[in-house]
Scaffold this motif. Structure first.
Motif, PDB file in Angstrom:
ATOM      1  N   ALA A  32       0.905  -1.081   0.033  1.00 26.28           N
ATOM      2  CA  ALA A  32      -0.042   0.005   0.093  1.00 26.28           C
ATOM      3  C   ALA A  32       0.958   1.272   0.123  1.00 26.28           C
ATOM      4  O   ALA A  32       0.382   2.372  -0.459  1.00 26.28           O
ATOM      5  N   ASN A  33       2.121   1.182   0.607  1.00 26.94           N
ATOM      6  CA  ASN A  33       3.112   2.458   0.839  1.00 26.94           C
ATOM      7  C   ASN A  33       4.303   2.016   0.200  1.00 26.94           C
ATOM      8  O   ASN A  33       4.603   0.881   0.348  1.00 26.94           O
ATOM      9  N   PRO A  34       5.124   2.780  -0.234  1.00 27.13           N
ATOM     10  CA  PRO A  34       6.413   2.493  -0.561  1.00 27.13           C
ATOM     11  C   PRO A  34       7.374   2.152   0.609  1.00 27.13           C
ATOM     12  O   PRO A  34       7.187   2.784   1.622  1.00 27.13           O
TER      13      PRO A  34
ATOM     14  N   TYR B 262       2.027   3.117  -6.178  1.00 25.79           N
ATOM     15  CA  TYR B 262       1.179   3.263  -5.053  1.00 25.79           C
ATOM     16  C   TYR B 262       0.076   4.051  -5.354  1.00 25.79           C
ATOM     17  O   TYR B 262      -0.825   4.618  -4.565  1.00 25.79           O
ATOM     18  N   GLY B 263      -0.157   4.621  -6.728  1.00 27.16           N
ATOM     19  CA  GLY B 263      -1.360   5.350  -7.149  1.00 27.16           C
ATOM     20  C   GLY B 263      -1.143   6.904  -6.626  1.00 27.16           C
ATOM     21  O   GLY B 263      -0.203   7.180  -6.110  1.00 27.16           O
ATOM     22  N   ALA B 264      -2.260   7.814  -7.018  1.00 24.11           N
ATOM     23  CA  ALA B 264      -1.604   9.236  -6.854  1.00 24.11           C
ATOM     24  C   ALA B 264      -2.014   9.549  -5.388  1.00 24.11           C
ATOM     25  O   ALA B 264      -1.680  10.657  -5.238  1.00 24.11           O
ATOM     26  N   THR B 265      -2.536   8.831  -4.697  1.00 25.85           N
ATOM     27  CA  THR B 265      -2.746   9.337  -3.068  1.00 25.85           C
ATOM     28  C   THR B 265      -1.799   9.083  -2.316  1.00 25.85           C
ATOM     29  O   THR B 265      -1.629   9.514  -1.200  1.00 25.85           O
ATOM     30  N   PHE B 266      -0.314   8.329  -2.839  1.00 23.44           N
ATOM     31  CA  PHE B 266       0.536   8.282  -1.608  1.00 23.44           C
ATOM     32  C   PHE B 266       1.962   8.979  -2.564  1.00 23.44           C
ATOM     33  O   PHE B 266       1.866   9.192  -3.825  1.00 23.44           O
TER      34      PHE B 266
END
Length: 251
Positions: free
Chosen positions: A184-186, A226-230
């Protein structure tokens, strides 16, 4: 330059030379009177033989005049007096320094393990406010130890030249293997990595360098994981490099 700047603010700095095969901090920042008895190379070899006691550790660094009488800059060179006075043994020591040691709890201690242990012994937070490490240039095991194994902020400097991007491409592609796409997060170590243009020059050239780094990160698969939210690695690179419209010197 970083050590001098920190010292000018009254901070206590330890500068460690981890570039075992092309050391520079000792010759640049110390002289005959301040060069310690031992250096990084001696410490790595000795630790594999009998371990390091407090007296040995105290003889690993010397004070530099770089502090200018404000803060403090101690330097741990690769070669101390002992190695330089027995220069014929240096190449053999280099080979020994990279050799895996037997770990106290069984198994082996890799070069990364040995470096991390050494830092735990010398980088006392009660004594130093900052620790700067000069790692070897290029793709090498000792560089990997600094990039992935120490939990530090990592600055990778490169000139705007083909060999820089070739090296960055190989490094980023390798690092991508340690990142799970399902996360979910790097991972933290990835966000501690910053690519820096050396001798940056004009804003236009700086922007081109930054874009090339972004392209390499995307090519390696480190961008859209991780998509634009991260906060992605690509965003980290972008935020670290000023745009052509932003003010800044050419250093």
């Amino acid at each position: 330059m970083a050590a001098a700047d920190l010292a000018s603010r009254g901070l206590r700095v330890l500068a460690i030379d981890l570039d075992l095969e092309a050391p520079g901090l000792g010759p640049m920042l110390l002289d005959e009177t301040t060069l310690p008895v031992f250096g990084t190379l001696d410490a790595l070899v000795e630790d594999g033989i009998s371990g390091l006691d407090d007296r040995f550790i105290a003889d690993l660094s010397g004070p530099s005049g770089l502090a200018g009488g404000v803060g403090r800059v101690d330097v741990m060179p690769v070669f101390g007096h002992r190695s330089l006075n027995n220069a014929g043994d240096i190449l053999a020591k280099l080979s020994r320094a990279y050799t895996e040691d037997l770990a106290a709890q069984g198994g082996v201690a890799t070069f990364r393990d040995q470096v991390a242990k050494l830092l735990d012994q010398v980088a006392d937070p009660r004594r130093y406010d900052a620790v700067l490490i000069d790692a070897r240039a290029g793709l090498h095991e000792s560089t990997a130890a600094a990039v992935l194994g120490l939990g530090a902020e990592v600055l990778l400097f490169g000139l705007d030249e083909p060999q820089t991007f070739q090296g960055f491409r190989a490094l980023l592609a390798h690092l991508a293997r340690f990142v799970e796409p399902s996360r979910a997060n790097p991972p933290e170590w990835l966000l501690r990595l910053t690519l820096v243009q050396g001798k940056a020059g004009s804003g236009e050239r700086r922007a081109a360098f930054a874009q090339r780094c972004l392209d390499l990160a995307l090519e390696a698969g480190l961008g859209p994981l991780y998509g634009a939210t991260f906060g992605t690695f690509v965003d980290h690179i972008r935020s670290a490099v000023p745009s052509p419209s932003e003010p800044g010197d050419d250093a």
